[in-house]
Design a protein around this motif. Sequence first.
Motif, short mmCIF file in Angstrom:
data_model
loop_
_atom_site.label_atom_id
_atom_site.label_comp_id
_atom_site.label_asym_id
_atom_site.label_seq_id
_atom_site.Cartn_x
_atom_site.Cartn_y
_atom_site.Cartn_z
N CYS A 44 -3.15 26.26 24.80
CA CYS A 44 -2.01 25.72 25.55
C CYS A 44 -1.63 26.59 26.75
O CYS A 44 -1.10 26.09 27.73
CB CYS A 44 -0.83 25.50 24.62
N ASP A 62 6.71 23.67 19.03
CA ASP A 62 6.74 23.99 17.59
C ASP A 62 5.57 24.94 17.37
O ASP A 62 4.50 24.55 16.88
CB ASP A 62 6.57 22.66 16.83
N TRP A 88 -4.45 29.02 12.15
CA TRP A 88 -3.71 29.05 13.41
C TRP A 88 -2.31 29.67 13.28
O TRP A 88 -1.68 29.99 14.27
CB TRP A 88 -3.62 27.67 14.07
N PHE A 100 1.55 36.80 22.34
CA PHE A 100 1.24 35.36 22.39
C PHE A 100 2.52 34.57 22.77
O PHE A 100 2.49 33.68 23.63
CB PHE A 100 0.71 34.94 21.01
N HIS A 219 -1.45 17.25 8.29
CA HIS A 219 -1.05 18.46 9.01
C HIS A 219 0.00 19.15 8.16
O HIS A 219 0.93 18.50 7.67
CB HIS A 219 -0.50 18.09 10.40
N PHE A 246 2.15 22.53 21.41
CA PHE A 246 1.59 22.71 20.06
C PHE A 246 1.71 21.35 19.36
O PHE A 246 2.54 21.15 18.48
CB PHE A 246 2.38 23.79 19.31
N PHE A 247 0.87 20.42 19.79
CA PHE A 247 1.06 19.00 19.52
C PHE A 247 0.86 18.64 18.05
O PHE A 247 1.50 17.72 17.55
CB PHE A 247 0.09 18.21 20.39
N SER A 249 0.23 17.00 14.78
CA SER A 249 0.00 15.60 14.41
C SER A 249 0.65 14.63 15.40
O SER A 249 0.65 13.42 15.16
CB SER A 249 0.54 15.35 13.01
N THR A 251 3.96 14.34 16.59
CA THR A 251 5.31 13.78 16.35
C THR A 251 6.05 13.57 17.68
O THR A 251 6.68 12.54 17.91
CB THR A 251 6.13 14.71 15.43
N TYR A 272 -6.68 17.55 14.56
CA TYR A 272 -5.28 17.15 14.75
C TYR A 272 -5.16 16.17 15.92
O TYR A 272 -4.33 15.27 15.91
CB TYR A 272 -4.39 18.37 15.02
C1 LIG Z 1 3.55 24.17 13.93
S1 LIG Z 1 2.19 23.18 14.34
C2 LIG Z 1 2.93 21.83 15.24
C3 LIG Z 1 3.22 20.64 14.39
C4 LIG Z 1 3.75 19.45 15.15
N1 LIG Z 1 5.05 19.69 15.69
C5 LIG Z 1 3.78 18.21 14.28
O1 LIG Z 1 4.85 17.60 14.08
O2 LIG Z 1 2.73 17.84 13.76
C6 LIG Z 1 1.42 24.13 15.58
C7 LIG Z 1 0.16 23.52 16.16
O3 LIG Z 1 -0.23 24.29 17.28
C8 LIG Z 1 -1.64 24.38 17.34
N2 LIG Z 1 -1.92 25.63 18.09
C9 LIG Z 1 -1.78 26.89 17.68
N3 LIG Z 1 -2.06 27.75 18.67
C10 LIG Z 1 -2.36 27.00 19.76
C11 LIG Z 1 -2.72 27.30 21.09
N4 LIG Z 1 -2.83 28.56 21.52
N5 LIG Z 1 -2.97 26.29 21.93
C12 LIG Z 1 -2.88 25.00 21.52
N6 LIG Z 1 -2.54 24.65 20.26
C13 LIG Z 1 -2.28 25.65 19.38
C14 LIG Z 1 -2.08 24.39 15.89
O4 LIG Z 1 -3.41 23.92 15.78
C15 LIG Z 1 -1.04 23.48 15.25
O5 LIG Z 1 -1.51 22.16 15.15
#
Ligand SMILES: C[S@@+](CC[C@H](N)C(=O)[O-])C[C@H]1O[C@@H](n2cnc3c(N)ncnc32)[C@H](O)[C@@H]1O
Length: 388
Positions: A44, A62, A88, A100, A219, A246-247, A249, A251, A272
Amino acid sequence: MIPPMKQKTNIKLKARPQGRTTKSAPKDSAYKTLPLDQILMGDCIELMNSLPEKSVDVIFADPPYNMQLKGDLHRPDNSHVDAVNDKWDQFSSFEVYDKFSRDWLVAARRVLKDNGTLWVIGSYHNIYRVGSILQDIGYWVLNDIIWRKTNPMPNFRGTRFTNAHETLLWCNKGEGFNKYTFNYEAMKAFNDDVQMRSDWLLPICSGGERLKVNGHKGHSTQKPEALLYRVLLSSTNKGDVVLDPFFGSGTTGAVAKKLGRHYIGLEREEKYISLASDRIKQIEPLGDDAIEITPAKRSLPRVAFGTLIENGMIKPGTILYGPSKRHVAKVRADGTLISADSKGSIHQVGAQLQGAPSCNGWTFWNIEVNDNLVSIDNLRAEVRALMN
Ligand SMILES: C[S@@+](CC[C@H](N)C(=O)[O-])C[C@H]1O[C@@H](n2cnc3c(N)ncnc32)[C@H](O)[C@@H]1O
C-alpha cells in the motif's frame, strides 16, 4: 467533478508501478487519473505513492494490529479459537511496526485532499503507537470513537477483562484544515434526533455477513458493514473517493458502492482480492433518492436575520414568540429584538429571557400566522431555497 459511479468492479492485479522493487515513492505518478472502483494489488505504501497527490476525500485504514499472539488459544471445552495469527499481522519488533506505521501514514497524508479526513481503526495493541505517530506527522485528531462490541470474544483464560472494544481515530490533516466533511445533521437524524456520540455499540461481523471459504472465515478480521456505514455516512458525500490501503475482504468497498461513493482498495494478498471483488460484485448500489441525506448546516449558505426583514418576510414591529408563547419580543428595523428588559440579537434575547448561557434564536423564535406558531427557521429555509 468526479465521473459518475461505474457499476462494474474493476480489479487491477499486479498494478504495482512497473519494474519497481524499492519502497521509495515513484517520481511521477503511475496513475494520472484515479483508479476508481478498483482493487490494486501490491504494497500500500508504494501504491499510495503512485497515486496523484491530494486526490482522495477520505481514507479508511484497518492496518495490521501487531497483536503479538503467542501459541494457540483454546476454549474451556478445548475447542480451538480462530484467533488472528496471520503472517501479515506479525512484526519483529515495535520499532519495525512503528516504521511501517509512519511510512503508510505519510503516504496517506500525501494522497489525502486538504479538506479530507483519515480514519484508523485499532486495538490496545497498536492504537496508542499509531495515534502518537500520526500526531507527530501533523494529523489532528477530531475524535476517538469507541466501537463497543455487543458480542465480544470472552477472555477464555480468565486472566484479564474481556477486551470488548476497538478504537477509531478520526483525523484531519492538521489544526488549520477545517473544511472537512462532517454530516452532523444526517448523523443526528440517523440517531433518532439525538446528537451522535463517540461510543458506538455494534456487533462484530458474524452470521450471514461473515464471508466463508470452504467453511472457514474468508478473512480473520472482516469488519462489520454497520461500522463502515457510520464512517462513510458521517464523513463523505455522494461521489466522494474513499481509499482503503488495507482492503482485506473489501468491507469499505462494499459499503462505499452501496452508498454511491467511489472506492480504491489496496491489498497485498491475491486471495483477499478475489474474496473482496466477488463480494463487491454482488452489492446493489442504493438509488440516488435513497442516498440523499440531511444536508450539513455547515455547507448551507449563511442567512442573517436581517435578510428576512429586508425581503419583507418579517416587518419591523412584528412580535416574535418563544415556545408555547412563554416569551415575547418585538423586531426592530436593524434586525435586533427588544423585550421587557433585554435587547440584542435573536440569539442574545432568547438566551437572556431563559437565563441560559446561549440560545439558537433560529429554532427558539416563531411568528404567529393564522393562530399558529411558525418557526423563523422555516423562513430561513425559504430564503436558502431561493439562493440555490
Ligand atoms: C486488518 S486487515 C483489513 C480487514 C478489512 N478491513 C476487512 O474488513 O476485511 C489488514 C489487511 O491488510 C493487508 N496488508 C497488510 N500489510 C499490507 C501492505 N503493506 N500493503 C497492502 N496490504 C497490506 C493484509 O493482507 C490484510 O488483508
